[in-house]
Design an enzyme around this catalytic site. Structure first.
Site, PDB file in Angstrom:
ATOM      1  N   ASN A   1      19.466 -15.833  -2.445  1.00 25.01           N
ATOM      2  CA  ASN A   1      19.147 -15.523  -1.046  1.00 25.01           C
ATOM      3  C   ASN A   1      18.867 -16.798  -0.256  1.00 25.01           C
ATOM      4  OD1 ASN A   1      18.969 -12.550  -0.312  1.00 25.01           O
ATOM      5  ND2 ASN A   1      17.961 -12.569  -2.302  1.00 25.01           N
TER       6      ASN A   1
ATOM      7  N   ASN B   1       9.857 -11.520   4.269  1.00 21.39           N
ATOM      8  CA  ASN B   1      10.145 -11.313   2.846  1.00 21.39           C
ATOM      9  C   ASN B   1      11.319 -10.346   2.708  1.00 21.39           C
ATOM     10  OD1 ASN B   1       9.727 -11.325  -0.042  1.00 21.39           O
ATOM     11  ND2 ASN B   1       8.809  -9.281   0.177  1.00 21.39           N
TER      12      ASN B   1
ATOM     13  N   HIS C   1      12.871  -7.496   0.154  1.00 19.15           N
ATOM     14  CA  HIS C   1      12.446  -6.624  -0.954  1.00 19.15           C
ATOM     15  C   HIS C   1      13.606  -5.695  -1.318  1.00 19.15           C
ATOM     16  CE1 HIS C   1       9.704  -4.385  -3.505  1.00 19.15           C
ATOM     17  NE2 HIS C   1      10.206  -3.269  -2.991  1.00 19.15           N
TER      18      HIS C   1
ATOM     19  N   SER D   1      15.278  -4.347   2.089  1.00 18.09           N
ATOM     20  CA  SER D   1      14.570  -4.424   3.359  1.00 18.09           C
ATOM     21  C   SER D   1      14.060  -5.838   3.588  1.00 18.09           C
ATOM     22  CB  SER D   1      13.356  -3.485   3.356  1.00 18.09           C
ATOM     23  OG  SER D   1      13.710  -2.167   2.964  1.00 18.09           O
TER      24      SER D   1
ATOM     25  N   ASP E   1       4.410  -5.688   0.341  1.00 15.62           N
ATOM     26  CA  ASP E   1       5.658  -5.006   0.745  1.00 15.62           C
ATOM     27  C   ASP E   1       5.424  -3.951   1.812  1.00 15.62           C
ATOM     28  OD1 ASP E   1       6.602  -4.985  -2.770  1.00 15.62           O
ATOM     29  OD2 ASP E   1       6.917  -6.522  -1.235  1.00 15.62           O
TER      30      ASP E   1
HETATM   31  C1  GRF Z   1      16.246 -10.450  -5.045  1.00 22.71           C
HETATM   32  O1  GRF Z   1      16.795  -9.232  -5.452  1.00 22.71           O
HETATM   33  C2  GRF Z   1      15.074 -10.189  -4.141  1.00 22.71           C
HETATM   34  O2  GRF Z   1      15.182  -8.995  -3.367  1.00 22.71           O
HETATM   35  C3  GRF Z   1      13.969 -10.031  -5.119  1.00 22.71           C
HETATM   36  O3  GRF Z   1      14.211 -11.008  -6.103  1.00 22.71           O
HETATM   37  C4  GRF Z   1      15.616 -11.222  -6.191  1.00 22.71           C
HETATM   38  C5  GRF Z   1      15.766 -12.716  -6.045  1.00 22.71           C
HETATM   39  O4  GRF Z   1      17.003 -13.127  -6.107  1.00 22.71           O
HETATM   40  N1  GRF Z   1      12.661 -10.199  -4.537  1.00 22.71           N
HETATM   41  P1  GRF Z   1      17.397 -14.665  -5.742  1.00 22.71           P
HETATM   42  O5  GRF Z   1      16.399 -15.583  -6.414  1.00 22.71           O
HETATM   43  O6  GRF Z   1      17.354 -14.801  -4.255  1.00 22.71           O
HETATM   44  O7  GRF Z   1      18.773 -14.798  -6.305  1.00 22.71           O
END
Ligand code: GRF
Length: 197
Positions: free
Chosen positions: A15, A108, A110, A137, A146
């Site tokens: 992400n 954040n 989630h 989300s 959350d």
């Molecule tokens: C993602 O699915 C996020 O929603 C969750 O942890 C995972 C992290 O993935 N909190 P990355 O480290 O961004 O690949």
């Protein structure tokens, strides 16, 4: 004025990479720092390769003393002076005191359709409940886990034979679209929710 963004991660940072890659051209923000509670987090190396300053504050030596851990985290953030903090797979629960310092400025992502399935194991819980759809989300971070105002959601249909892993993989694809879209709108001054899928 271009907004300064710090991103906190705990793992691979997929992400984080999408967020950093999205902040180009006319985008109202730029990534200035990537930090982690795990010095071995794979995302730190990727962020450095993308030319972003990085830091790590290992939470383990603090043996559960969250305030002391957060004091060091805050020092790194203060040095970078971010306008926005994005939690992207950051797996430490932050204290109310820390969250209050970033009230209205910390986001954040989630992996569930909040308010359903706060906490962990979101995909398995959706499957166990027989849900026909799941998703992710992006929300403003508040003291309750959350729980903050939702800035965006993306829906994913649950397919026959789905496992938590196959569902998580499809949801992650949506996370990579949703988080950059929400950040661009938020950095531009709007909290109007974005709904994908
Ligand atoms: C993602 O699915 C996020 O929603 C969750 O942890 C995972 C992290 O993935 N909190 P990355 O480290 O961004 O690949």
């Amino acid at each position: 004025m271009t907004k300064r963004v710090a991103i906190l991660i705990s793992g691979g940072g997929s992400n984080m990479i999408k967020l950093v890659e999205s902040m180009v051209g006319e985008h109202p923000a730029r990534a200035v720092l990537v930090g982690s509670n795990d010095p071995q987090a794979g995302g730190l190396k990727k962020a450095a390769e993308m030319g972003i300053d990085t830091f790590a504050v290992d939470h383990r030596p603090f043996k559960g003393d969250r305030e002391a851990f957060e004091t060091e985290l805050q020092a790194h953030l203060d040095a970078a002076k971010p306008d926005i903090v994005c939690l992207a797979g950051f797996m430490r629960v932050l204290t109310e005191n820390f969250v209050r310092k970033w009230d209205g400025k910390m986001l954040n992502i989630h992996p569930s359709l909040l308010p359903k399935y706060k906490g962990l194991h979101t995909h398995q819980r959706a499957l166990d409940a027989g849900d026909t759809e799941a998703g992710c989300s992006v929300h403003l971070v508040t003291a309750a886990l959350d729980d903050g105002p939702i800035l965006g959601q993306a829906r994913v249909r649950v397919e026959p034979g789905d496992t938590a892993d196959t569902l998580a993989a499809r949801v992650l694809v949506q996370e990579h679209k949703l988080y950059p879209a929400v950040l661009e709108r938020f950095a531009g001054g709007s909290t109007d929710p974005i709904i994908l899928g």
